[in-house]
Design an enzyme around this catalytic site. Structure first.
Site, PDB file in Angstrom:
ATOM      1  CB  THR A  99      -0.937   4.221  -1.021  1.00  0.00           C
ATOM      2  OG1 THR A  99      -1.366   2.874  -1.232  1.00  0.00           O
ATOM      3  CG2 THR A  99       0.512   4.156  -0.543  1.00  0.00           C
ATOM      4  CG  ASP A 100      -4.695   0.584   0.565  1.00  0.00           C
ATOM      5  OD1 ASP A 100      -3.820   0.737  -0.312  1.00  0.00           O
ATOM      6  OD2 ASP A 100      -5.712  -0.113   0.377  1.00  0.00           O
ATOM      7  CD  GLU A 101      -0.106  -0.649  -2.962  1.00  0.00           C
ATOM      8  OE1 GLU A 101       1.022  -1.127  -3.068  1.00  0.00           O
ATOM      9  OE2 GLU A 101      -0.867  -0.454  -3.924  1.00  0.00           O
ATOM     10  CE1 TYR A 124       3.384   4.121  -4.647  1.00  0.00           C
ATOM     11  CE2 TYR A 124       2.116   2.202  -3.957  1.00  0.00           C
ATOM     12  CZ  TYR A 124       2.201   3.564  -4.205  1.00  0.00           C
ATOM     13  OH  TYR A 124       1.114   4.367  -3.979  1.00  0.00           O
ATOM     14  CE  LYS A 128       2.387   7.835  -1.585  1.00  0.00           C
ATOM     15  NZ  LYS A 128       2.316   9.240  -2.119  1.00  0.00           N
TER      16      LYS A 128
HETATM   17  P1  TYD Z   1      -2.438  -2.778  -9.493  1.00  0.00           P
HETATM   18  O1  TYD Z   1      -3.479  -2.149 -10.362  1.00  0.00           O
HETATM   19  O2  TYD Z   1      -1.022  -2.785  -9.978  1.00  0.00           O
HETATM   20  O3  TYD Z   1      -2.545  -2.081  -8.060  1.00  0.00           O
HETATM   21  P2  TYD Z   1      -1.808  -2.459  -6.652  1.00  0.00           P
HETATM   22  O4  TYD Z   1      -0.711  -3.408  -6.887  1.00  0.00           O
HETATM   23  O5  TYD Z   1      -1.291  -1.132  -6.225  1.00  0.00           O
HETATM   24  O6  TYD Z   1      -2.892  -2.990  -5.776  1.00  0.00           O
HETATM   25  O7  TYD Z   1      -2.835  -4.278  -9.206  1.00  0.00           O
HETATM   26  C1  TYD Z   1      -4.051  -4.630  -8.598  1.00  0.00           C
HETATM   27  C2  TYD Z   1      -4.034  -6.128  -8.373  1.00  0.00           C
HETATM   28  O8  TYD Z   1      -4.054  -6.794  -9.640  1.00  0.00           O
HETATM   29  C3  TYD Z   1      -2.783  -6.629  -7.677  1.00  0.00           C
HETATM   30  O9  TYD Z   1      -3.138  -7.689  -6.794  1.00  0.00           O
HETATM   31  C4  TYD Z   1      -1.905  -7.154  -8.799  1.00  0.00           C
HETATM   32  C5  TYD Z   1      -2.918  -7.642  -9.819  1.00  0.00           C
HETATM   33  N1  TYD Z   1      -2.508  -7.518 -11.242  1.00  0.00           N
HETATM   34  C6  TYD Z   1      -2.624  -8.631 -12.097  1.00  0.00           C
HETATM   35  O10 TYD Z   1      -3.043  -9.733 -11.672  1.00  0.00           O
HETATM   36  N2  TYD Z   1      -2.262  -8.485 -13.413  1.00  0.00           N
HETATM   37  C7  TYD Z   1      -1.786  -7.309 -13.903  1.00  0.00           C
HETATM   38  O11 TYD Z   1      -1.432  -7.239 -15.123  1.00  0.00           O
HETATM   39  C8  TYD Z   1      -1.681  -6.169 -13.020  1.00  0.00           C
HETATM   40  C9  TYD Z   1      -1.169  -4.865 -13.522  1.00  0.00           C
HETATM   41  C10 TYD Z   1      -2.067  -6.340 -11.703  1.00  0.00           C
END
Ligand code: TYD
Length: 318
Positions: A99-101, A124, A128
């Site tokens: 992942t890019d994270e 997380y 990774k």
């Molecule tokens: P997510 O889909 O969990 O992916 P990641 O954290 O791996 O990027 O979240 C994408 C973005 O959306 C992240 O900035 C967190 C935000 N988010 C919300 O604002 N509300 C939510 O209910 C969720 C699940 C994520």
């Protein structure tokens, strides 16, 4: 091989169920005996390692589950390759999907390249990052043929509705509040899942051993703008007056350690292997919304039971 935990679902593999080159084995990659047994039975030429706990919010509640699956699981798989392949490494490959994270969080400028130093900030992404380091350690120490890719946020069909896009689609459909973390200012780079798969296929067959490749959508969106776009698309699809679904937007407490911005520089993949994303984002989102609206049964099945408990813990009891 899949452990079929909460987000794993054999229904997602129905279209290849009878393919002659497909066999399913239930199993946990962190289980050394089970993994060794499968290596002995099938004499694999290659391992394509997708298996991971992947949801940041879950990693905040249960970090050790991420260490077990992502760190131990990867190390067990790498070690099984080392033991079974021995010195017979010609035409063998361990491909690690990451992942890019692992790169941490960007400010308003810049992009992640393959040389950006690792700076993970959530349990997380730390798990990774650790798994990526083990992959490179096995390459340098044992000469194991490895390749890895680090991708930005995916979206598309069959996406478990704990992630932003499918969660929002499901809540809009059910007229439930749309929980936007913080002020909705965080930025993600979204890629259609089938473009990610196409990139993996290409790198798996033509990538250079010992290299890593970044994969990204060249498609940055602020969360709140993305949620508003989804609301507009769904108002149309559900024949609701324009503006109806956006009224469901609810700002909620921010995710702890919430990374501000992710954005990928995928120039290496483009220059070496000619890959670019194929699908326009708005069209991709429409297709995704259509898939969820046409597959209500799938959504209802995966959001019963354990999902309800998770949802209450994450959103209703905070
Ligand atoms: P997510 O889909 O969990 O992916 P990641 O954290 O791996 O990027 O979240 C994408 C973005 O959306 C992240 O900035 C967190 C935000 N988010 C919300 O604002 N509300 C939510 O209910 C969720 C699940 C994520």
């Amino acid at each position: 091989m899949d452990a079929l935990t909460y987000a794993g679902n054999l229904e997602n593999l129905k279209d290849i169920e009878n393919a002659p080159n497909y066999i399913f084995e239930k199993g946990d990659i962190a289980n050394e005996e089970r993994t060794a047994e499968l290596f002995a039975r099938y004499a694999f030429d290659a391992v394509l390692h997708f298996a991971a706990e992947s949801h940041v919010d879950r990693s905040i509640y249960d970090p050790l589950a991420f260490v077990r699956a992502n760190v131990m699981g990867t190390a067990v798989l790498l070690n099984a390759c080392r033991e079974y392949w021995g010195k017979q490494l010609k035409d063998k490959l361990f491909y690690h999907v990451s992942t890019d994270e692992v790169y941490g969080s960007l400010g308003s400028e810049g992009l992640f390249t393959e040389r950006t130093p690792y700076d993970p900030r959530s349990p997380y992404s730390a798990s990774k990052a650790a798994s990526d380091h083990f992959v490179m350690a096995y390459y340098h120490t044992y000469g194991l043929p490895v390749i890895m890719s680090n991708c930005s946020n995916n979206y598309g069909s069959h996406h478990f509705p704990e992630k932003l896009i499918p969660l929002m689609i499901n809540n809009i459909r059910n007229n439930k509040p749309l929980p936007v973390y913080g002020r909705g200012e965080n930025i993600r780079d979204w890629l259609w899942v089938e473009d990610h798969v196409r990139a993996i296929d290409l790198i798996f067959h033509r990538g250079r051993i010992g290299e890593k490749y970044n994969i990204g959508g060249l498609n940055e969106w602020k969360n709140i703008d993305l949620v508003r776009l989804l609301c507009r698309i769904m108002d149309k699809k559900l024949n609701r007056p324009e503006g109806t679904s956006a009224k469901l937007i609810a700002y909620v407490a921010d995710r702890p350690g919430h990374d501000l911005r992710y954005a990928i520089d995928a120039t290496k993949l483009k220059n070496e292997l000619g890959w670019t994303p194929s699908l326009d984002f708005e069209e991709g989102l429409e297709r995704t919304v259509d898939w969820y609206l046409n597959n209500e049964d799938w959504v209802n099945r995966v959001t019963s039971g354990a999902y309800q408990q998770y949802y209450e813990q994450q959103y209703l009891k905070r």
